[in-house]
Design a protein around this motif. Structure first.
Motif, short mmCIF file in Angstrom:
data_model
loop_
_atom_site.label_atom_id
_atom_site.label_comp_id
_atom_site.label_asym_id
_atom_site.label_seq_id
_atom_site.Cartn_x
_atom_site.Cartn_y
_atom_site.Cartn_z
N ALA A 13 -26.61 72.50 134.60
CA ALA A 13 -26.22 71.14 134.99
C ALA A 13 -26.23 70.23 133.77
CB ALA A 13 -27.17 70.62 136.06
N TYR A 14 -27.24 70.36 132.92
CA TYR A 14 -27.32 69.56 131.70
C TYR A 14 -26.11 69.85 130.82
CZ TYR A 14 -29.56 67.14 127.80
OH TYR A 14 -29.85 66.26 126.79
N ALA A 51 -23.16 70.96 131.77
CA ALA A 51 -21.96 70.40 132.40
C ALA A 51 -21.87 68.90 132.14
CB ALA A 51 -21.99 70.68 133.90
N THR A 52 -22.99 68.21 132.23
CA THR A 52 -23.00 66.76 131.95
C THR A 52 -22.66 66.50 130.49
OG1 THR A 52 -24.63 66.39 133.68
CG2 THR A 52 -24.44 64.69 131.99
N TYR A 53 -23.23 67.29 129.60
CA TYR A 53 -22.96 67.15 128.17
C TYR A 53 -21.46 67.35 127.89
CZ TYR A 53 -23.06 68.14 123.18
OH TYR A 53 -22.82 68.13 121.83
N ARG A 67 -18.93 67.03 130.02
CA ARG A 67 -18.15 65.92 130.60
C ARG A 67 -18.24 64.68 129.71
NH1 ARG A 67 -20.28 67.76 135.51
NH2 ARG A 67 -21.88 66.15 135.49
N THR A 68 -19.43 64.41 129.18
CA THR A 68 -19.61 63.26 128.30
C THR A 68 -18.76 63.39 127.06
OG1 THR A 68 -21.85 62.93 129.13
CG2 THR A 68 -21.31 61.91 127.02
#
Length: 81
Positions: free
Chosen positions: A41-42, A44-46, A48-49
Protein backbone atom coordinates in the motif's frame (compact mmCIF):
# COMPACT_ATOMS: atom_id res chain seq x y z
CA UNK A 1 17.96 -14.83 2.59
CA UNK A 2 17.70 -12.31 5.43
CA UNK A 3 14.33 -10.57 5.38
CA UNK A 4 14.05 -6.81 5.48
CA UNK A 5 11.89 -4.94 7.96
CA UNK A 6 9.15 -2.58 6.82
CA UNK A 7 11.34 0.36 7.80
CA UNK A 8 14.22 -0.97 5.68
CA UNK A 9 11.93 -1.54 2.69
CA UNK A 10 10.41 1.94 2.89
CA UNK A 11 13.89 3.47 3.08
CA UNK A 12 14.74 1.73 -0.20
CA UNK A 13 11.49 2.26 -2.13
CA UNK A 14 12.72 5.17 -4.26
CA UNK A 15 15.73 3.15 -5.39
CA UNK A 16 13.54 0.08 -5.87
CA UNK A 17 11.13 1.98 -8.14
CA UNK A 18 14.07 3.54 -10.02
CA UNK A 19 15.73 0.10 -10.39
CA UNK A 20 18.81 1.49 -8.65
CA UNK A 21 19.31 -1.35 -6.15
CA UNK A 22 21.78 -4.19 -6.48
CA UNK A 23 20.15 -7.49 -7.48
CA UNK A 24 20.16 -8.99 -3.98
CA UNK A 25 18.59 -5.94 -2.31
CA UNK A 26 16.05 -5.64 -5.12
CA UNK A 27 15.07 -9.28 -4.58
CA UNK A 28 14.82 -8.80 -0.81
CA UNK A 29 12.53 -5.78 -1.26
CA UNK A 30 10.42 -7.67 -3.81
CA UNK A 31 10.01 -10.65 -1.47
CA UNK A 32 8.99 -8.37 1.38
CA UNK A 33 6.42 -6.66 -0.84
CA UNK A 34 4.88 -10.03 -1.70
CA UNK A 35 4.21 -10.82 1.95
CA UNK A 36 3.51 -7.34 3.38
CA UNK A 37 0.24 -5.67 2.43
CA UNK A 38 1.13 -2.50 4.33
CA UNK A 39 4.33 -1.96 2.35
CA UNK A 40 2.51 -2.71 -0.92
CA UNK A 41 0.00 0.00 0.00
CA UNK A 42 2.86 2.37 0.83
CA UNK A 43 4.48 1.58 -2.54
CA UNK A 44 1.20 2.20 -4.37
CA UNK A 45 0.82 5.57 -2.65
CA UNK A 46 4.43 6.45 -3.43
CA UNK A 47 3.97 5.57 -7.11
CA UNK A 48 0.70 7.56 -7.35
CA UNK A 49 2.41 10.56 -5.76
CA UNK A 50 5.29 10.39 -8.23
CA UNK A 51 2.86 10.16 -11.12
CA UNK A 52 0.87 13.16 -9.91
CA UNK A 53 3.99 15.23 -9.39
CA UNK A 54 5.13 14.29 -12.87
CA UNK A 55 1.89 15.62 -14.32
CA UNK A 56 2.22 19.06 -12.81
CA UNK A 57 3.56 21.78 -14.99
CA UNK A 58 6.58 23.85 -14.18
CA UNK A 59 5.73 27.19 -12.64
CA UNK A 60 8.02 30.07 -13.48
CA UNK A 61 9.03 32.47 -10.73
CA UNK A 62 8.18 36.08 -11.61
CA UNK A 63 11.21 38.00 -12.90
CA UNK A 64 11.36 40.47 -10.01
CA UNK A 65 11.25 37.67 -7.44
CA UNK A 66 13.94 35.75 -9.33
CA UNK A 67 16.21 38.82 -9.27
CA UNK A 68 15.60 39.39 -5.53
CA UNK A 69 16.48 35.78 -4.76
CA UNK A 70 19.60 35.96 -6.92
CA UNK A 71 20.73 39.18 -5.20
CA UNK A 72 20.14 37.64 -1.79
CA UNK A 73 22.15 34.54 -2.68
CA UNK A 74 25.03 36.59 -4.03
CA UNK A 75 25.00 38.73 -0.86
CA UNK A 76 25.05 35.66 1.37
CA UNK A 77 27.94 34.19 -0.59
CA UNK A 78 29.88 37.43 -0.15
CA UNK A 79 29.25 37.34 3.60
CA UNK A 80 30.43 33.74 3.73
CA UNK A 81 27.18 31.96 4.26
Amino acid sequence: MIRLTCREVIARLADYVDAALDMLTHARVAVHLVVCAECRAYLATYERTRALVGQTGRVEMPGDARHRVARELVERLRRGG
